[in-house]
Design a protein around this motif. Structure first.
Motif, mmCIF file in Angstrom:
data_model
loop_
_atom_site.group_PDB
_atom_site.id
_atom_site.type_symbol
_atom_site.label_atom_id
_atom_site.label_comp_id
_atom_site.label_asym_id
_atom_site.label_seq_id
_atom_site.Cartn_x
_atom_site.Cartn_y
_atom_site.Cartn_z
ATOM 1 N N LYS A 3 53.493 12.283 67.977
ATOM 2 C CA LYS A 3 52.428 11.948 68.656
ATOM 3 C C LYS A 3 51.966 13.023 69.332
ATOM 4 O O LYS A 3 50.541 13.244 69.660
ATOM 5 C CB LYS A 3 52.549 10.801 69.526
ATOM 6 C CG LYS A 3 52.724 9.277 68.874
ATOM 7 C CD LYS A 3 51.555 8.957 68.343
ATOM 8 C CE LYS A 3 51.527 7.509 67.679
ATOM 9 N NZ LYS A 3 50.030 7.184 67.168
ATOM 10 N N LEU A 4 52.654 13.874 70.028
ATOM 11 C CA LEU A 4 52.066 15.239 70.798
ATOM 12 C C LEU A 4 51.276 16.153 69.722
ATOM 13 O O LEU A 4 50.330 16.894 70.094
ATOM 14 C CB LEU A 4 53.284 15.888 71.110
ATOM 15 C CG LEU A 4 54.116 15.182 72.611
ATOM 16 C CD1 LEU A 4 55.329 16.341 72.818
ATOM 17 C CD2 LEU A 4 53.238 15.184 73.543
ATOM 18 N N ARG A 5 51.718 15.975 68.489
ATOM 19 C CA ARG A 5 50.959 16.829 67.600
ATOM 20 C C ARG A 5 49.542 16.522 67.266
ATOM 21 O O ARG A 5 48.551 17.266 67.183
ATOM 22 C CB ARG A 5 51.584 16.841 66.233
ATOM 23 C CG ARG A 5 50.793 17.631 64.944
ATOM 24 C CD ARG A 5 51.815 17.597 63.802
ATOM 25 N NE ARG A 5 51.572 16.423 62.949
ATOM 26 C CZ ARG A 5 52.026 16.127 61.779
ATOM 27 N NH1 ARG A 5 52.656 17.093 61.203
ATOM 28 N NH2 ARG A 5 51.877 14.753 61.512
ATOM 29 N N ALA A 6 49.150 15.060 67.664
ATOM 30 C CA ALA A 6 47.709 14.715 67.632
ATOM 31 C C ALA A 6 47.061 15.310 68.934
ATOM 32 O O ALA A 6 45.791 15.629 68.784
ATOM 33 C CB ALA A 6 47.590 13.312 68.130
ATOM 34 N N LEU A 7 47.707 16.031 69.829
ATOM 35 C CA LEU A 7 46.846 16.457 70.899
ATOM 36 C C LEU A 7 46.704 17.838 70.555
ATOM 37 O O LEU A 7 45.743 18.623 71.247
ATOM 38 C CB LEU A 7 47.799 16.849 72.005
ATOM 39 C CG LEU A 7 48.195 15.621 72.895
ATOM 40 C CD1 LEU A 7 49.165 16.048 73.868
ATOM 41 C CD2 LEU A 7 47.297 14.734 73.283
ATOM 42 N N SER A 8 46.821 18.493 69.151
ATOM 43 C CA SER A 8 46.286 19.868 68.715
ATOM 44 C C SER A 8 45.081 19.759 68.668
ATOM 45 O O SER A 8 44.182 20.730 68.713
ATOM 46 C CB SER A 8 47.033 20.385 67.473
ATOM 47 O OG SER A 8 46.837 19.343 66.431
ATOM 48 N N ALA A 9 44.451 18.518 68.479
ATOM 49 C CA ALA A 9 42.842 18.231 68.194
ATOM 50 C C ALA A 9 42.254 18.723 69.414
ATOM 51 O O ALA A 9 41.010 19.145 69.751
ATOM 52 C CB ALA A 9 42.459 16.987 67.740
ATOM 53 N N ARG A 10 42.968 18.624 70.597
ATOM 54 C CA ARG A 10 42.380 18.930 72.035
ATOM 55 C C ARG A 10 42.646 20.414 72.608
ATOM 56 O O ARG A 10 42.618 20.649 73.503
ATOM 57 C CB ARG A 10 42.734 17.872 73.056
ATOM 58 C CG ARG A 10 42.599 16.527 72.682
ATOM 59 C CD ARG A 10 43.097 15.618 73.634
ATOM 60 N NE ARG A 10 42.998 14.223 73.334
ATOM 61 C CZ ARG A 10 43.786 13.210 74.100
ATOM 62 N NH1 ARG A 10 43.885 13.669 75.312
ATOM 63 N NH2 ARG A 10 43.738 12.006 73.703
#
Length: 288
Positions: free
Chosen positions: A182-189
Motif C-alpha cells: 500500500k505504501l508503494r501507491a504513495l509514489s504517485a504523490r
C-alpha cells in the motif's frame, strides 16, 4: 453434490461475515475474480447484494466478545501528524528509534478498487521517543496522509526512508508485505518510502505461524486479534477495521482503533520474543 461456489451457505450473519473475510483475503492475494465469483454466489443465496456482504461489519458478530482486558491506547499516547510541525516532531522521534511498528489503514478495497492508504500508524516504544508516553506504552504517530501539505509529506517520507534503510532500526508488521504494498501507491504523490527495500523487518504473522508449528492447518493463518489474545491475554477491538478511512474528519473511535492496532504490535513482539525467541526472524523486504 460438489462443493463449488454455488453451495456456499450465506443466509445467516455469521456465514456472511466469514465470506466477507474470505473475499477480502482473496483480494489481498491478488485474486479479485475469485472474490467476485464467491460474492456473486453468496448474493444469489442470501438475497443481499455482493457489496453488502463484502462490507459486512464484524461489530455485530463480535459485540458479545469479551471487553475484559481490552488493549487500548490512551489519548495522551498518540499524536496525529497533519502539519509540518507535527511531521518534524515525528521525524525527530524516528531518528532515535531502534524499533518501529508499522500499520496502515485505507478505504476498504473492493473487486473493482485498490485504494491507497489514508492513514499510516507508527508506534515507537516510549524509551525511544522524544515525547514521554504513559508508563511503558509506545507513542503512536498517526500520519494523516490525506491532509499533509507537501513539505510535511516530504519530512515524513524522508524520516521513513532513513528508518527503513538504517542498520539500527527493526520494523515490525503483521502481514507486513500487504501494508508495504500500500505504501508503494504513495509514489504517485512523490513518496519514496514504498519503492525502496526495508532492511530489517520482523513479520509477526510469520512468527506466529511458525510458533504454531505442525499444529497449524496448511494455508490457514490466524489474525492479529486472535494472536494478541493467545500470546498476551488481551483482546483487540476491531470494530473500525472496515470503516471508511478516506472520510474526514476521522472519528475519535477510528483514531483510538488505529493507535491500538499499531501499538499492540510492540506488545505482541515482546510476548513472542519472551516465549518463543526462535520464531523471531529478521529479513529484508523488497517492494514487488
Amino acid at each position: 453434490p460438489g462443493r463449488g461456489m454455488g453451495t456456499v451457505r450465506a443466509s445467516d450473519g455469521s456465514s456472511q461475515l466469514r465470506l466477507s473475510k474470505l473475499a477480502q483475503h482473496l483480494i489481498a492475494q491478488n485474486a479479485p475474480r475469485a472474490a467476485e465469483q464467491l460474492l456473486k454466489g453468496a448474493s444469489v443465496q442470501s438475497g443481499a447484494s455482493a457489496e453488502e456482504i463484502f462490507h459486512r461489519n464484524p461489530s455485530a458478530e463480535s459485540a458479545t466478545s469479551s471487553a475484559q482486558n481490552l488493549f487500548t491506547v490512551a489519548a495522551s499516547d498518540f499524536e496525529v501528524v497533519s502539519d509540518l510541525e507535527s511531521a518534524r516532531a515525528f521525524s525527530l522521534a524516528a531518528s532515535s528509534a531502534t524499533l518501529l511498528a508499522l500499520d496502515a489503514e485505507w478505504k476498504p478495497d473492493t473487486v473493482q478498487s485498490n485504494n491507497p492508504p489514508s492513514l499510516l500508524q507508527l508506534a515507537i516504544p516510549s524509551s525511544h521517543s522524544s515525547k514521554d508516553a504513559s508508563g511503558d506504552s509506545p507513542l503512536v504517530w498517526l500520519v494523516d496522509l490525506d491532509c499533509l501539505c507537501r513539505p510535511a509529506s516530504e519530512t515524513v517520507d524522508a524520516a521513513l526512508c532513513a528508518a527503513f534503510r538504517s542498520p539500527d532500526v527493526v520494523v515490525l508488521g503483521f502481514s507486513f508485505k500487504a501494508d508495504f504494498e500500500k505504501l508503494r501507491a504513495l509514489s504517485a504523490r512523490g513518496w519514496a518510502c514504498g519503492i525502496k527495500p526495508v532492511r530489517r523487518v520482523i513479520d509477526l504473522r510469520e512468527a506466529c505461524d511458525a510458533a504454531e508449528g505442525p499444529t497449524r492447518t496448511a494455508g490457514v493463518s490466524i489474525g492479529l486479534a486472535a494472536q494478541l489474545q493467545k500470546w498476551t491475554g488481551q483482546s483487540l477491538d476491531k470494530h473500525e477495521q472496515t470503516s471508511d478511512w478516506s472520510r474526514r474528519p476521522l472519528s475519535a473511535r477510528q483514531l483510538s482503533y488505529a493507535a491500538a492496532d499499531a501499538a499492540c504490535l510492540v506488545t505482541l513482539h515482546d510476548a513472542l520474543r519472551a516465549a518463543r525467541p526462535d520464531v523471531i526472524v529478521e529479513r529484508e523486504v523488497w517492494p514487488s
